[in-house]
Scaffold this motif. Structure first.
Motif, PDB file in Angstrom:
ATOM      1  N   THR A  31      21.439 -30.922  31.467  1.00 59.74           N
ATOM      2  CA  THR A  31      22.003 -31.587  30.290  1.00 59.74           C
ATOM      3  C   THR A  31      23.143 -32.523  30.682  1.00 59.74           C
ATOM      4  O   THR A  31      23.221 -33.664  30.220  1.00 59.74           O
TER       5      THR A  31
ATOM      6  N   GLN B 120      23.233 -36.631  30.242  1.00 65.25           N
ATOM      7  CA  GLN B 120      24.286 -37.296  29.471  1.00 65.25           C
ATOM      8  C   GLN B 120      24.932 -38.430  30.253  1.00 65.25           C
ATOM      9  O   GLN B 120      25.454 -39.377  29.666  1.00 65.25           O
TER      10      GLN B 120
ATOM     11  N   LEU C 253      16.725 -26.709  23.991  1.00 63.43           N
ATOM     12  CA  LEU C 253      17.231 -27.613  22.978  1.00 63.43           C
ATOM     13  C   LEU C 253      18.379 -28.492  23.468  1.00 63.43           C
ATOM     14  O   LEU C 253      18.390 -29.696  23.188  1.00 63.43           O
ATOM     15  N   PRO C 254      19.375 -27.969  24.214  1.00 65.71           N
ATOM     16  CA  PRO C 254      20.441 -28.857  24.701  1.00 65.71           C
ATOM     17  C   PRO C 254      19.916 -29.971  25.603  1.00 65.71           C
ATOM     18  O   PRO C 254      20.447 -31.081  25.588  1.00 65.71           O
TER      19      PRO C 254
ATOM     20  N   SER D 113      18.261 -32.546  23.398  1.00 60.30           N
ATOM     21  CA  SER D 113      19.277 -33.206  22.579  1.00 60.30           C
ATOM     22  C   SER D 113      19.993 -34.298  23.341  1.00 60.30           C
ATOM     23  O   SER D 113      20.583 -35.191  22.735  1.00 60.30           O
TER      24      SER D 113
ATOM     25  N   LYS E 164      18.958 -37.831  22.351  1.00 57.31           N
ATOM     26  CA  LYS E 164      19.093 -38.291  20.965  1.00 57.31           C
ATOM     27  C   LYS E 164      19.691 -39.687  20.875  1.00 57.31           C
ATOM     28  O   LYS E 164      19.331 -40.463  19.999  1.00 57.31           O
TER      29      LYS E 164
ATOM     30  N   CYS F  39      12.961 -43.199  24.981  1.00 61.78           N
ATOM     31  CA  CYS F  39      12.565 -41.796  24.803  1.00 61.78           C
ATOM     32  C   CYS F  39      11.115 -41.605  25.178  1.00 61.78           C
ATOM     33  O   CYS F  39      10.761 -40.695  25.915  1.00 61.78           O
TER      34      CYS F  39
ATOM     35  N   SER G   1      15.162 -36.026  16.131  1.00 60.70           N
ATOM     36  CA  SER G   1      16.016 -35.025  15.505  1.00 60.70           C
ATOM     37  C   SER G   1      15.883 -33.699  16.241  1.00 60.70           C
ATOM     38  O   SER G   1      14.916 -33.467  16.958  1.00 60.70           O
ATOM     39  N   GLU G   2      16.846 -32.834  16.007  1.00 60.88           N
ATOM     40  CA  GLU G   2      16.822 -31.537  16.665  1.00 60.88           C
ATOM     41  C   GLU G   2      15.625 -30.712  16.200  1.00 60.88           C
ATOM     42  O   GLU G   2      15.049 -29.955  16.965  1.00 60.88           O
ATOM     43  N   SER G   3      15.268 -30.861  14.933  1.00 62.51           N
ATOM     44  CA  SER G   3      14.133 -30.086  14.438  1.00 62.51           C
ATOM     45  C   SER G   3      12.834 -30.524  15.105  1.00 62.51           C
ATOM     46  O   SER G   3      11.992 -29.696  15.457  1.00 62.51           O
TER      47      SER G   3
ATOM     48  N   LEU H 282      12.583 -31.955  18.053  1.00 63.17           N
ATOM     49  CA  LEU H 282      12.646 -31.515  19.446  1.00 63.17           C
ATOM     50  C   LEU H 282      12.365 -30.025  19.564  1.00 63.17           C
ATOM     51  O   LEU H 282      11.671 -29.576  20.473  1.00 63.17           O
ATOM     52  N   ALA H 283      12.899 -29.257  18.621  1.00 64.52           N
ATOM     53  CA  ALA H 283      12.662 -27.823  18.659  1.00 64.52           C
ATOM     54  C   ALA H 283      11.192 -27.507  18.462  1.00 64.52           C
ATOM     55  O   ALA H 283      10.633 -26.625  19.106  1.00 64.52           O
TER      56      ALA H 283
END
Length: 625
Positions: A477, A481, A556-557, A560, A563, A570, A615-617, A619-620
């Motif tokens: 992660t 970043q 998830l991290p 994320s 994003k 992406c 979105s996080e959802s 991706l999840a």
């Protein structure tokens, strides 16, 4: 020269070096008879034009040793102690006793039979040794001179005297022993004594605590003085043996001596002792009595001074082997691990990081496990010196690479240093201490942050060397970043050309799949047109290989981190996950089998124009069955 004076005494100063003055004095006080003024004053024509005496007075007799008395002659003998010799018992008001260092009138042994201090003088070895014994007291075994004695050492000598007396009482009580009833263990029909060394051990430990609070030289003297007393203690056989830790003399003496050695070693390394004083401490220690249980500690105080020729050459970088030949003899820089730790601590406190790295690369020691941890800190010390290039080189040597021992926290610690050119001011002796400090991060003097490409190379090489870093989600992660946006900007990366995307696939594969080359290389031409996009492709493809090898948790991290990336990047980045064929045994749900084919459509659907935001959802959902 003759001159008038109101008194009957004058001072004659002689500059005649060829004549020996009586009693070896350069200042003589003589008496003269009253003379007439006309007899003493020459004619004006005879006066010296450059010097005229206008006033004189009676000489003042200053304090002096008896053998230097200008009034009473002294007869020197080598070691006459029975009776005074030829008027040596006479003294003036300013005469001092050479032995007692007090006024002769206050010396109780001045004319004492069998030890007449009035006969003492400095040219006799007998009287000189007697004086040192009297004035040095308990410090005499250390072979100190009176010029080395200060108020701190005087206090130490008094503390040692009291310690000897009280320790003797404690040990006598130990030898005498106690009955079972006295120690609270009444056993029927059991007779005998119990010899418990614990009170003696506690008494010595308390004294050593007080010793360590004294001035540097006094602390060393007190520790060694205490060792002189307790090393001769012995175990007394008894009918009963207590099972307490320090009840046995042998075990207690080992612990006490280890403490003494640690304290004196610290003083010798940390304090600014003179070479002569250190040598006297070492000589005193070597002359101690070492019973069988302590013989392995005989050479524990063989510590090199900071001005040692070999040590200085190593610290200055003039000797990189740690070996020096002097007159056919080989001198090797070998030091105990305790001394190495002390030097490491002091050099850090003095911010002498480059010298510390030179020392740790060369010195040999007796504990390879602890020493390896120190050597793993060389990259950090080079960072503190501001030399990031050397720090990276030190992280990835060909043998015993410190990067292979990195923890995820240590990796993130170095990544932050390289990215920001800041670091906390720490005093460390183990790598684990790097990530456990709450110290404030400050700019490193003369340090320049690494470029993004160098950060990526460091991270990918660390992942290749260290399994813990490779499998950790937070490490991925943090790396994502760094590469998924413009440095210093919050805007997303624009999409590169199709030709670049086509060429990038082969380049990324060649970089990541080349395991034979330990130093990961990123071609310069790959970073010319789209440098940021190229690095993002490279890192994401490496992430794909990681996911292919084993499940990544938490996921998830990691997702994320994409994003803030543009939709095009992406799709490009996630599409790079399937550049390389997956392994045979893959447990990740993104690469499960369906009718003999890999389901990658979920990733490929993330193409340009299909999604505005990851979105996080979403991706999840992507990372679940």
């Amino acid at each position: 020269m003759c001159t008038t004076a109101d008194s009957g005494e004058i001072i004659i100063l002689s500059d005649d070096d060829d004549k020996d003055c009586e009693n070896d004095l350069s200042c003589l006080i003589v008496e003269v008879e009253d003379v007439k003024k006309t007899d003493c004053m020459p004619a004006p024509t005879a006066l010296d034009e450059d010097l005229v005496v206008t006033f004189s007075r009676c000489a003042e007799v200053l304090p002096h040793a008896r053998y230097d008395c200008p009034i009473h002659p002294f007869t020197a003998t080598d070691c006459e102690t029975g009776v005074p010799v030829a008027g040596n018992q006479l003294f003036c008001d300013q005469c001092f006793c050479y032995i007692c260092d007090k006024l002769a009138s206050s010396c109780v042994m001045w004319c004492h039979s069998e030890m007449c201090h009035c006969n003492s003088h400095k040219k006799s070895p007998f009287w000189h040794n007697l004086r040192n014994t009297a004035l040095l007291g308990g410090l005499k075994p250390f072979n100190l001179t009176l010029s080395e004695i200060d108020s701190h050492l005087r206090c130490a000598e008094m503390m040692l005297q009291n310690f000897r007396q009280e320790l003797s009482e404690q040990f006598s009580s130990f030898v005498k022993g106690k009955t079972l009833q006295e120690i609270g263990l009444p056993l029927l029909n059991m007779q005998g004594l119990v010899h418990d060394y614990t009170p003696v051990y506690e008494f010595v430990s308390l004294f050593l605590n007080k010793a360590d609070q004294q001035d540097g030289r006094a602390a060393a003297i007190l520790n060694l003085g205490a060792a002189l007393e307790f090393v001769r203690h012995f175990q007394v056989p008894g009918a009963f043996i207590l099972q307490t830790p320090m009840s046995n003399v042998t075990e207690a003496k080992v612990l006490l001596m280890q403490r003494v050695i640690a304290s004196v070693q610290r003083q010798m390394v940390m304090a600014d002792f003179s070479a002569e004083f250190v040598q006297k401490l070492q000589d005193f220690y070597k002359n101690l009595y070492f019973p069988a249980e302590l013989r392995s500690m005989r050479n524990s105080l063989c510590v090199r001074l900071w001005d040692d020729v070999l040590l200085v050459a190593v610290l200055k970088g003039q000797n990189v082997s740690g070996v020096r030949k002097d007159k056919g003899k080989k001198d090797i820089l070998i030091e105990q691990i305790s001394v190495v730790l002390l030097r490491t601590e002091l050099l850090q406190r003095q911010c002498r990081y480059r010298e510390l790295c030179r020392y740790l690369r060369v010195v040999q020691t007796d504990d390879s496990s602890i020493f390896q941890q120190l050597q793993d800190l060389i990259p950090f010390f080079m960072c503190m010196h501001g030399d990031f290039t050397s720090a990276l080189t030190s992280l990835f040597p060909s043998v015993n690479a410190p990067a292979s021992n990195l923890s995820p926290h240590s990796f993130l610690f170095y990544l932050r240093i390289f990215e920001t050119a800041t670091a906390p001011k720490l005093m460390v002796i183990r790598p684990a201490q790097l990530s456990c400090s709450a110290a404030k991060w400050e700019l490193i003097e003369s340090a320049v942050p690494l470029k993004r490409a160098e950060l990526v190379k460091f991270a990918l090489r660390a992942q290749r060397c260290c399994c813990a870093v490779y499998t950790d989600s937070q490490c991925w992660t943090s790396l994502l970043q760094i590469v998924n946006t413009h440095r210093g900007s919050l805007t997303a990366l624009p999409a590169p050309s199709k030709q670049f995307l086509h060429e990038a696939r082969d380049i990324v594969n060649s970089i990541l799949l080349d395991r034979q080359n330990s130093s990961l290389q990123i071609p310069r031409f790959f970073l010319e047109m789209y440098p940021d996009q190229a690095l993002l492709l490279l890192v994401t493809a490496a992430l794909g290989l990681r996911i292919r090898d084993a499940a990544l948790s938490p996921t998830l991290p990691v997702l994320s981190a994409f994003k803030v990336t543009s939709v095009t990047m992406c799709g490009l980045s996630l599409g790079c996950v399937i550049i390389c064929p997956p392994a045979k045994n893959v447990s990740d749900p993104l690469f499960r089998r369906s009718h003999g084919r890999w389901k990658t459509q979920q990733i490929l659907d993330l193409q340009l124009g299909q999604m505005d935001v990851l979105s996080e959802s979403v991706l999840a959902e992507l990372w679940t069955f």
